[in-house]
Write an enzyme that holds these catalytic residues in place. Sequence first.
Site, PDB file in Angstrom:
ATOM      1  N   HIS A 142       0.835  -1.205   0.000  1.00  0.00           N
ATOM      2  CA  HIS A 142       0.000   0.000   0.000  1.00  0.00           C
ATOM      3  C   HIS A 142       0.871   1.256   0.000  1.00  0.00           C
ATOM      4  O   HIS A 142       0.642   2.179  -0.791  1.00  0.00           O
ATOM      5  CB  HIS A 142      -0.934   0.002   1.216  1.00  0.00           C
ATOM      6  CG  HIS A 142      -1.700   1.277   1.376  1.00  0.00           C
ATOM      7  ND1 HIS A 142      -2.686   1.661   0.494  1.00  0.00           N
ATOM      8  CD2 HIS A 142      -1.616   2.267   2.300  1.00  0.00           C
ATOM      9  CE1 HIS A 142      -3.182   2.833   0.885  1.00  0.00           C
ATOM     10  NE2 HIS A 142      -2.550   3.225   1.977  1.00  0.00           N
ATOM     11  N   LYS A 262     -10.118  12.298   6.337  1.00  0.00           N
ATOM     12  CA  LYS A 262     -10.279  11.058   7.108  1.00  0.00           C
ATOM     13  C   LYS A 262     -11.277  11.179   8.259  1.00  0.00           C
ATOM     14  O   LYS A 262     -11.831  10.178   8.692  1.00  0.00           O
ATOM     15  CB  LYS A 262      -8.921  10.661   7.731  1.00  0.00           C
ATOM     16  CG  LYS A 262      -7.811  10.411   6.730  1.00  0.00           C
ATOM     17  CD  LYS A 262      -7.959   9.058   6.079  1.00  0.00           C
ATOM     18  CE  LYS A 262      -6.729   8.738   5.242  1.00  0.00           C
ATOM     19  NZ  LYS A 262      -6.812   7.393   4.657  1.00  0.00           N
TER      20      LYS A 262
HETATM   21 MN    MN Z   1      -6.082   4.382   6.893  1.00  0.00          MN
END
Ligand code: MN
Length: 425
Positions: A142, A262
Amino acid sequence: MIAANDPELKSWVEVPSASDFPIQNLPFGIFRPVGKTPRVGVAIGHYVLDLHELSKRSFLDRLGFPRACYGSRHLNPLLQVAGKAGMRQLRQRLSDLLNANNDELSSDHSAVAAALYPTEHVDLLMPVRVRDYTDFYASEQHAFNVGSMFRDPDNALLPNWKRLPVGYHGRASSIVVSGVPVRRPNGQSKPPQAEEPVFGPTRRLDFELEMAFVTFQGKAMGESIGIDEADDYIFGLCLFNDWSARDIQAWEYVPLGPFLGKNFGSSISPWIVTLDALEPFRVPSPQQDPEVLPYLQQSGPGHYDIDLDVFIDTGDGHENAVCRSNLKHLYWSMRQQLAHHTVGGCNINVGDMMASGTISATEASGYGSMLELSWNGSKPLTMQDGSERCFIEDGDTVIMRGAGERDGVRVGFGEVRTLVVGNDA
Ligand code: MN
């Protein structure tokens, strides 16, 4: 072996073979039966066992925990009182009560009628009151993918990445349980060719396939948790969808990291599977090169072999499989994360939640976000209804599931399922 993990155990409660919740699992959560107050429960097959009711009927007396712990709105009081050793004893006691060779509970028909609920008849609630939330960035694939897209493939990992588990302190208040819809966030972004930032709903709403661990009460501020004792402070794990608004994130993240991209929501599965129940699924941690500093050096297998899947339902009821990954694809183990988190003297509390970061497999079908699956929006995924997805649309439901299987025993996490709603109201 932990006795409650014995693959030979059978319960008198019927457990279908594909169930995530055999007697070897016994994950803890908080549920509310219709017309009653929230309480502690344990999943067994298609049922939830009511520990508040068991406690009232004296089945849990020998453990000595205050009865109020079982009638609590969150697991925190029970975790605080019981600690690692107490929760292990409680899980063993429940295993004994549910064992097909023991009729102590099964022969008490009024207790069974009062304490065993079909899961579809109850609401599954937030299992813990999350005091503090930390999100790591522990999957090498990632970090490499994101670094390749936003910087360059030759310089994808920053110099610190293999030296310490990179993370940030996130927002605990907006962690919600499976079934709670998440609203597409508004925010600032700056399209690549634009001179000025624009304001509006994110156009790049994404999921992140993660798992999170929940902690017991840690040590006092100023002290640290060593890597060899870190497991003693980890209660268990759940699935974690770290919702992300990629356009907002890309514009705001320099220099202090994620913020509004987020903080509008993260979604978790309702059952916390204990670290004890995951013991049979331990696998060796990857070789780390360069060698890490001594406080991060672990002995023995520190990873877990748990298959993870992500599906998108575009509204037609079909679950489009978009990702198959595995918890073992992390570079940094949970022990290393916890040891690093506390090495500077940061105290942790009961109910803290520490998420892994997006768990991407090495192969493209196992990338854990739409950002990676669609390679920054350049490779759309085709859904069964003929529509295409680079990111998540209003009306989509994102579903994550996870389970391990060994010696004929399946230990799973259930699911985290979230409908995305628009914000044009
Ligand atoms: Mn995350």
